[in-house]
Design a protein around this motif. Structure first.
Motif, PDB file in Angstrom:
ATOM      1  N   GLN A  65       0.811  -1.358  -0.126  1.00  0.00           N
ATOM      2  CA  GLN A  65       0.087   0.001  -0.063  1.00  0.00           C
ATOM      3  C   GLN A  65       0.809   1.323   0.075  1.00  0.00           C
ATOM      4  OE1 GLN A  65      -2.330  -0.241   3.413  1.00  0.00           O
ATOM      5  NE2 GLN A  65      -3.331  -2.394   2.736  1.00  0.00           N
ATOM      6  N   VAL A  66       1.701   1.417   0.826  1.00  0.00           N
ATOM      7  CA  VAL A  66       2.629   2.387   0.990  1.00  0.00           C
ATOM      8  C   VAL A  66       3.632   2.748  -0.138  1.00  0.00           C
ATOM      9  CG1 VAL A  66       2.348   2.461   3.295  1.00  0.00           C
ATOM     10  CG2 VAL A  66       4.454   1.380   2.367  1.00  0.00           C
ATOM     11  N   LEU A  67       3.957   1.281  -0.656  1.00  0.00           N
ATOM     12  CA  LEU A  67       4.822   1.516  -1.910  1.00  0.00           C
ATOM     13  C   LEU A  67       3.884   1.162  -3.447  1.00  0.00           C
ATOM     14  CD1 LEU A  67       7.918  -0.178  -0.828  1.00  0.00           C
ATOM     15  CD2 LEU A  67       7.768   2.250  -0.896  1.00  0.00           C
ATOM     16  N   ALA A  68       2.797   1.555  -3.240  1.00  0.00           N
ATOM     17  CA  ALA A  68       2.202   1.633  -4.445  1.00  0.00           C
ATOM     18  C   ALA A  68       2.608   2.075  -5.638  1.00  0.00           C
ATOM     19  CB  ALA A  68       0.491   2.036  -4.251  1.00  0.00           C
ATOM     20  N   GLY A  69       2.594   1.300  -6.800  1.00  0.00           N
ATOM     21  CA  GLY A  69       3.268   1.532  -7.933  1.00  0.00           C
ATOM     22  C   GLY A  69       4.841   1.339  -8.179  1.00  0.00           C
ATOM     23  N   TRP A  70       5.175   0.863  -7.265  1.00  0.00           N
ATOM     24  CA  TRP A  70       6.599   0.283  -7.249  1.00  0.00           C
ATOM     25  C   TRP A  70       6.762  -1.094  -7.736  1.00  0.00           C
ATOM     26  CZ3 TRP A  70      10.728   2.226  -3.514  1.00  0.00           C
ATOM     27  CH2 TRP A  70      10.714   3.506  -3.351  1.00  0.00           C
ATOM     28  N   LEU A  85       3.774 -10.562  -6.094  1.00  0.00           N
ATOM     29  CA  LEU A  85       2.524 -10.106  -6.751  1.00  0.00           C
ATOM     30  C   LEU A  85       1.735  -9.419  -5.741  1.00  0.00           C
ATOM     31  CD1 LEU A  85       1.962 -13.570  -8.573  1.00  0.00           C
ATOM     32  CD2 LEU A  85       3.354 -11.523  -9.534  1.00  0.00           C
ATOM     33  N   ALA A  86       0.802  -8.625  -6.256  1.00  0.00           N
ATOM     34  CA  ALA A  86       0.124  -7.947  -5.614  1.00  0.00           C
ATOM     35  C   ALA A  86      -0.842  -8.845  -4.940  1.00  0.00           C
ATOM     36  CB  ALA A  86      -0.881  -6.860  -6.461  1.00  0.00           C
ATOM     37  N   GLY A  87      -1.097  -8.471  -3.319  1.00  0.00           N
ATOM     38  CA  GLY A  87      -1.917  -9.515  -2.744  1.00  0.00           C
ATOM     39  C   GLY A  87      -1.414 -10.635  -2.037  1.00  0.00           C
ATOM     40  N   GLU A  88      -0.309 -11.052  -2.681  1.00  0.00           N
ATOM     41  CA  GLU A  88       0.245 -12.337  -2.449  1.00  0.00           C
ATOM     42  C   GLU A  88       0.890 -12.412  -0.933  1.00  0.00           C
ATOM     43  OE1 GLU A  88       4.003 -15.261  -3.907  1.00  0.00           O
ATOM     44  OE2 GLU A  88       3.721 -13.354  -4.610  1.00  0.00           O
ATOM     45  N   ILE A  89       0.888 -13.430  -0.272  1.00  0.00           N
ATOM     46  CA  ILE A  89       1.022 -13.613   1.052  1.00  0.00           C
ATOM     47  C   ILE A  89       2.536 -14.589   0.722  1.00  0.00           C
ATOM     48  CG2 ILE A  89       0.670 -14.370   3.439  1.00  0.00           C
ATOM     49  CD1 ILE A  89      -0.869 -12.141   2.730  1.00  0.00           C
ATOM     50  N   LEU A  90       3.536 -14.064   1.200  1.00  0.00           N
ATOM     51  CA  LEU A  90       5.030 -14.549   1.255  1.00  0.00           C
ATOM     52  C   LEU A  90       4.832 -15.592   2.212  1.00  0.00           C
ATOM     53  CD1 LEU A  90       7.225 -11.731   0.346  1.00  0.00           C
ATOM     54  CD2 LEU A  90       6.341 -13.240  -1.174  1.00  0.00           C
ATOM     55  N   PRO A  91       5.270 -16.858   2.072  1.00  0.00           N
ATOM     56  CA  PRO A  91       5.597 -17.831   3.339  1.00  0.00           C
ATOM     57  C   PRO A  91       6.626 -17.792   4.256  1.00  0.00           C
ATOM     58  CG  PRO A  91       6.409 -18.711   1.167  1.00  0.00           C
ATOM     59  CD  PRO A  91       5.850 -17.468   0.667  1.00  0.00           C
ATOM     60  N   HIS A  92       6.478 -18.368   5.222  1.00  0.00           N
ATOM     61  CA  HIS A  92       7.530 -18.438   6.247  1.00  0.00           C
ATOM     62  C   HIS A  92       8.834 -18.930   5.413  1.00  0.00           C
ATOM     63  CE1 HIS A  92       5.561 -17.644  10.209  1.00  0.00           C
ATOM     64  NE2 HIS A  92       4.560 -18.297   9.435  1.00  0.00           N
ATOM     65  N   GLY A  93       9.964 -18.208   5.988  1.00  0.00           N
ATOM     66  CA  GLY A  93      11.078 -18.606   5.129  1.00  0.00           C
ATOM     67  C   GLY A  93      11.555 -17.587   4.310  1.00  0.00           C
ATOM     68  N   VAL A  94      10.635 -16.785   3.666  1.00  0.00           N
ATOM     69  CA  VAL A  94      10.846 -15.487   2.924  1.00  0.00           C
ATOM     70  C   VAL A  94      10.624 -14.227   3.776  1.00  0.00           C
ATOM     71  CG1 VAL A  94      10.310 -14.272   0.564  1.00  0.00           C
ATOM     72  CG2 VAL A  94      10.037 -16.834   0.821  1.00  0.00           C
ATOM     73  N   HIS A  95      11.859 -13.416   3.940  1.00  0.00           N
ATOM     74  CA  HIS A  95      11.795 -12.343   4.735  1.00  0.00           C
ATOM     75  C   HIS A  95      12.517 -11.202   4.192  1.00  0.00           C
ATOM     76  CE1 HIS A  95      15.783 -13.530   5.866  1.00  0.00           C
ATOM     77  NE2 HIS A  95      15.418 -14.553   5.932  1.00  0.00           N
ATOM     78  N   PRO A 101      11.097   1.934  -7.578  1.00  0.00           N
ATOM     79  CA  PRO A 101      10.003   2.823  -8.238  1.00  0.00           C
ATOM     80  C   PRO A 101       9.799   2.295  -9.713  1.00  0.00           C
ATOM     81  CG  PRO A 101      11.573   4.395  -7.320  1.00  0.00           C
ATOM     82  CD  PRO A 101      12.176   3.011  -7.249  1.00  0.00           C
ATOM     83  N   GLY A 102      10.685   1.590 -10.310  1.00  0.00           N
ATOM     84  CA  GLY A 102      10.246   1.109 -11.688  1.00  0.00           C
ATOM     85  C   GLY A 102      11.321   0.329 -12.145  1.00  0.00           C
ATOM     86  N   PRO A 103      11.379  -0.387 -13.254  1.00  0.00           N
ATOM     87  CA  PRO A 103      12.178  -1.196 -13.939  1.00  0.00           C
ATOM     88  C   PRO A 103      13.565  -0.699 -14.291  1.00  0.00           C
ATOM     89  CG  PRO A 103      10.528  -1.026 -15.483  1.00  0.00           C
ATOM     90  CD  PRO A 103      10.125  -0.645 -14.114  1.00  0.00           C
ATOM     91  N   ASP A 104      13.607   0.661 -14.574  1.00  0.00           N
ATOM     92  CA  ASP A 104      14.872   1.171 -14.729  1.00  0.00           C
ATOM     93  C   ASP A 104      15.403   2.021 -13.888  1.00  0.00           C
ATOM     94  OD1 ASP A 104      14.638   0.091 -17.400  1.00  0.00           O
ATOM     95  OD2 ASP A 104      13.225   1.722 -18.304  1.00  0.00           O
ATOM     96  N   GLU A 105      14.913   2.038 -12.600  1.00  0.00           N
ATOM     97  CA  GLU A 105      15.290   2.572 -11.483  1.00  0.00           C
ATOM     98  C   GLU A 105      16.069   1.857 -10.636  1.00  0.00           C
ATOM     99  OE1 GLU A 105      14.527   5.654 -10.631  1.00  0.00           O
ATOM    100  OE2 GLU A 105      13.192   6.040 -12.319  1.00  0.00           O
TER     101      GLU A 105
END
Length: 205
Positions: A65-70, A85-95, A101-105
Motif C-alpha cells: 500500500q505505501v509503495l503502490a506503483g513500485w 505479486l500484488a496481494g500475495e502472502i509470502l510464506p515463512h522462510g521468505v523475509h 520505483p520502476g524497472p529502470d530505477e
C-alpha cells in the motif's frame, strides 16, 4: 551510497523519505539495519549500501500500500529474486524484499519480515528468543521508529561482516546494562558462549 549488484544498482532512499512513506501505516514498522544502529547511537558514522524497514509478517501487505506503483521483488528462495505479486502472502522462510520505483530505477528500499506470536516478537532464527512487541523498538527524536539496539545487534551477530563489527563496536559504548545482559544471553543461546561478541559483552565494563 550507490552500489552494484547482480540484480541492478542500489541507491538507498534517504532516511527521511522512507520515514515519510511509512508514517501513514497504522501497523508497526521500524527502521532496521545500520540506520537503526545510527539512530540509537545518535549520529552517523558509516556509509550505507541499502536501507531496511522491518514489518511483521502478518502485516506484510501494508508495504504494497505505501509503495503502490513500485516494483517489489522477494528473495524466494534466498539468493534469488522474483516478483512479489500484488496481494500475495509470502510464506515463512521468505523475509527479504527489494523495492524500486520502476524497472529502470535503482533499488531504493529493502523490506524485512519479522515473526510475531500474538503480542510477542519471535526471533526468526531461534524462536526461543522473544520480546513483547511494545519493547521491540524505540522512537528517535525526529519521531522515526527503529529496532531497539540490542535486537538489531542480535540479527547482526550471525554474519559479523566488517560493517557489523563496526556497528557493534560503536554501539557497545551506548548499550545499557540491561541491553548488554539481554544481548549476551541471546547471542549465547543462538550462537554459543564462545561467540566473540558474547565474550566481549561479558568482559565489558
Amino acid at each position: 551510497m550507490r552500489t552494484e549488484t547482480p540484480w541492478g544498482p542500489w541507491d538507498p532512499a534517504p532516511l527521511a523519505e522512507v520515514a515519510r512513506r511509512f508514517a501513514p501505516l497504522r501497523t508497526p514498522w521500524w527502521i532496521a539495519g545500520g540506520y537503526a544502529v545510527e539512530l540509537a547511537v545518535g549520529h552517523a558514522f558509516r556509509d550505507h549500501a541499502d536501507i531496511d524497514v522491518t514489518l511483521l509478517r502478518r502485516d506484510q501487505l501494508t508495504a504494497q500500500q505505501v509503495l503502490a506503483g513500485w516494483e517489489w521483488w522477494a528473495a524466494d528462495p534466498p539468493g534469488t529474486l522474483r516478483p512479489w505479486l500484488a496481494g500475495e502472502i509470502l510464506p515463512h522462510g521468505v523475509h527479504d524484499i527489494w523495492c524500486r520505483p520502476g524497472p529502470d530505477e535503482p533499488w531504493r528500499i529493502q523490506l524485512m519480515l519479522d515473526e510475531a506470536d500474538g503480542t510477542d516478537w519471535a526471533f526468526r532464527r531461534d524462536t526461543r528468543i522473544r520480546l513483547p512487541l511494545d519493547r521491540l523498538g524505540r522512537v528517535s527524536g525526529d519521531g522515526i521508529p527503529y529496532l531497539a539496539l540490542h535486537v538489531q545487534l542480535l540479527y547482526k551477530a550471525k554474519s559479523r561482516r566488517p560493517k557489523d563489527e563496526e556497528d557493534f563496536t560503536t554501539a557497545l559504548r551506548v548499550l545499557t546494562a540491561d541491553q548488554r545482559a539481554w544481548l549476551t544471553e541471546t547471542i549465547t543461546l543462538a550462537h554459543g558462549a564462545d561467540h566473540p561478541w558474547a565474550v566481549r559483552l561479558r568482559r565489558y565494563r
